[in-house]
Design an enzyme around this catalytic site. Structure first.
Site, PDB file in Angstrom:
ATOM      1  N   ASP A 304       0.862  -1.188   0.000  1.00 51.70           N
ATOM      2  CA  ASP A 304       0.000   0.000   0.000  1.00 51.70           C
ATOM      3  C   ASP A 304       0.897   1.236   0.000  1.00 51.70           C
ATOM      4  OD1 ASP A 304      -2.234   1.657   0.168  1.00 51.70           O
ATOM      5  OD2 ASP A 304      -2.547   1.341   2.314  1.00 51.70           O
ATOM      6  N   HIS A 305       0.346   2.348  -0.410  1.00 52.19           N
ATOM      7  CA  HIS A 305       1.044   3.628  -0.329  1.00 52.19           C
ATOM      8  C   HIS A 305       0.745   4.267   1.025  1.00 52.19           C
ATOM      9  CE1 HIS A 305       0.936   3.740  -4.968  1.00 52.19           C
ATOM     10  NE2 HIS A 305       2.184   3.524  -4.589  1.00 52.19           N
ATOM     11  N   TYR A 479      -5.212   4.014   0.588  1.00 53.54           N
ATOM     12  CA  TYR A 479      -6.280   3.092   0.153  1.00 53.54           C
ATOM     13  C   TYR A 479      -5.922   2.405  -1.170  1.00 53.54           C
ATOM     14  CZ  TYR A 479      -8.624   6.478   3.266  1.00 53.54           C
ATOM     15  OH  TYR A 479      -8.944   7.333   4.292  1.00 53.54           O
ATOM     16  N   HIS A 480      -4.612   2.155  -1.372  1.00 50.29           N
ATOM     17  CA  HIS A 480      -4.135   1.546  -2.610  1.00 50.29           C
ATOM     18  C   HIS A 480      -3.645   0.119  -2.376  1.00 50.29           C
ATOM     19  CE1 HIS A 480      -3.114   5.908  -4.067  1.00 50.29           C
ATOM     20  NE2 HIS A 480      -4.406   5.680  -4.030  1.00 50.29           N
ATOM     21  N   VAL A 481      -4.370  -0.628  -1.554  1.00 48.26           N
ATOM     22  CA  VAL A 481      -3.931  -1.997  -1.232  1.00 48.26           C
ATOM     23  C   VAL A 481      -3.956  -2.876  -2.477  1.00 48.26           C
ATOM     24  CG1 VAL A 481      -4.438  -1.980   1.226  1.00 48.26           C
ATOM     25  CG2 VAL A 481      -6.282  -2.430  -0.390  1.00 48.26           C
TER      26      VAL A 481
END
Length: 547
Positions: A304-305, A479-481
């Site tokens: 994630d980021h 929220y970039h999982v």
């Protein structure tokens, strides 16, 4: 027959069953029904009938609403100061495209070339570019890179704030070039974000890919239908068991004559596989789940980021903080209703800057965002009481990896989600450099007349250790999982799907969502996930790659 669960008396049959209606699932349903196949889409959440899901500024109201978003969170670690980091994911028609930050960002061409180099032919940039283009309706940019006649409008911002203009000028002043199209030939530079907004409304995949085809007789969309298990005959997927969240003891089933496609995201996809007996044997045995297929990579490789926001008070200008209060908010709503530029039709981030943490790098390893607004403690939610501006930053390609693992055999219990933010020392160093860059940009000469004082992290926070401590205390998920069922050849022991998105060792089962990403793109992950769905439609139908 070795079904994991027997079908109920009201079982329905389709050619394809798609679990999830989000960034990829909605597009797959659109493509498969074009050819006449019967398709059932299972969506765990409700219909997308809340107004806030369609107004861009409604993001704040939707993302933390448990009715429309899964309220996942990371496990606490010392690198997050013992905090659980919220990781909401969409739980309605359109999935996360109905609640996300509306940014359309593909990433760098080398992201996809790296996927191909890992043993995934057909996923290099030249292979996936046609799938990006074919779903885009974009004005401007180079025809070689941009699509014109697709279903998804990609718009430019029409609300310009003097702080945004000054921030861009300041970035150019520090050596970051102006880039009018970061989805074009190259990404590096500063400019305005492109958004999935059209005429003031959010353009989710539900709105653009499902709503126009809802009358097709070969499409059946079931909402409030949470998948609990993939039904298997031996090692062949044949159906899906599901239930209404308010009726957990009543199981229904849908059967697939051809294939089942899992498209429910990087957290729910590995959870569903594990509940179905597909995953690491040790984990499944520990949770008293019969092992159908030992697949060690299911739930591993989570990435994630991890983003940090630098905040400053503003002088000599109003900001969004003031524009959305009292009578001024009513004025903004009126402008939106009359189709005039308004804060109601904005994405949370307005300006991008893609740049390098070290000058010797060949390409950006940082993504930054700017907005003429600020939030309490730097977290998107409650706006500050003072005029503020925010420059956020995250590392493009973090090396820290984590996992998603079920806690029990209960399909309604959230899994363990552990991204291991900042675990890798290189991630710490890169993010510290990114924070210093964000600070520098907020204090550029072009912003001097607006910059009052830094509130986060504050001028007393200066050393690398102090900045790292700040990142641990205030950093959040972007929220970039992704990556929890990653694509790779059989020689990769932890690969879950092959380059056709077929699950290794299980017939008639594919995965098409952000979980299949072998490595995280240098971008927000929504555009890449939509591309995966678009390409999956051709792979499932056996069509050759678009050119």
């Amino acid at each position: 027959m070795n079904r994991t669960s027997a079908p109920s008396s009201d079982t329905q049959h389709y050619d394809y069953v798609i679990v999830g209606s989000g960034a990829a699932g909605a597009i797959i349903a659109n493509r498969l029904t074009q050819s006449g196949a019967t398709v059932c889409v299972l969506e765990a959440g409700p219909p997308d009938n809340m107004l806030y899901l369609h107004i861009p500024a409604g993001f704040i109201k939707a993302v933390f609403n448990p009715k429309y978003a899964w309220q996942f969170s990371s496990e606490p670690t010392e690198n997050t100061h013992g905090r659980r980091i919220p990781i909401p994911q969409g739980r309605t028609l359109g999935g996360s495209t109905s609640i996300n930050g509306l940014i359309y960002n593909r990433g760098q061409s080398t992201d996809y070339d790296a996927w191909a180099a890992l043993g995934n032919p057909g996923w290099g940039f030249n292979d996936v570019l046609p799938y990006f283009k074919s779903m885009e309706a974009r004005t401007g940019g180079d025809d070689h890179y941009r699509g014109r006649s697709g279903e998804l409008p990609i718009s430019d911002i029409d609300w310009i704030h003097p702080l945004c203009s000054a921030f861009i000028d300041g970035a150019v002043e520090t050596g970051i070039p102006r880039n009018e199209d970061y989805n074009g030939m190259y990404q590096a530079g500063v400019g305005y974000f492109q958004r999935t907004i059209d005429k003031g409304w959010r353009m989710s995949t539900a709105r653009r890919f499902l709503k126009p085809i809802k009358s097709r007789s070969n499409l059946d969309i079931k909402t409030y239908a949470q998948a609990s298990r993939i039904l298997l005959e031996g090692k062949k997927a044949v159906g899906v068991a599901y239930c209404h969240p308010k009726q957990p003891n009543t199981t229904r089933t849908v059967m697939a004559r051809k294939e089942i496609i899992i498209a429910c995201g990087a957290i729910n996809t590995p959870k569903l596989l594990q509940l179905s007996g597909i995953g690491p044997a040790g984990l499944l045995q520990e949770k008293n789940i019969s092992v159908v297929h030992d697949l060690p990579g299911v739930g591993e490789n989570l990435s994630d980021h991890y983003s940090v926001r630098v905040v400053a008070k503003v002088k000599n200008s109003d900001t969004i903080n003031e524009l959305v209060k009292g009578p001024r908010l009513a004025g903004q709503i009126f402008k939106w209703l009359t189709k005039k530029p308004s804060v109601m039709a904005l994405s949370p981030s307005l300006v991008h800057y893609f740049w390098k943490s070290l000058p010797e790098l060949d390409a950006p390893d940082l993504q930054g965002v700017f907005t003429p607004a600020s939030y309490k403690e730097g977290y998107v939610g409650m706006l500050d009481d003072f005029p503020g501006m925010t420059a956020g930053i995250w590392q493009h390609r973090p090396q820290s990896r984590g996992h998603v693992r079920i806690k029990s055999a209960d399909p309604f219990e959230d899994p363990i989600v552990q991204p291991n933010y900042l675990e890798h020392p290189q991630d710490q160093l890169t993010l510290i450099r990114g924070i210093r860059l964000a600070r520098k940009l907020l204090q550029s000469k072009a912003l001097e007349r607006y910059f009052d004082e830094e509130t986060l992290p504050g001028k007393l926070c200066e050393s690398d250790n102090e900045l790292l401590d700040f990142a641990r205390q205030y950093g959040v998920s972007s929220y970039h999982v992704n990556g929890t069922a990653h694509m790779g050849p059989k020689s990769d022991r932890f690969a879950v799907v092959d380059n056709q998105l077929r699950v290794h060792g299980i017939e008639n089962l594919r995965i098409a969502d952000s979980s299949i990403m072998p490595s995280i793109p240098s971008a927000n992950t929504c555009a890449a996930t939509m591309m995966i769905g678009n390409k999956a439609g051709d792979l499932i139908r056996g069509r050759s790659t678009l050119r």
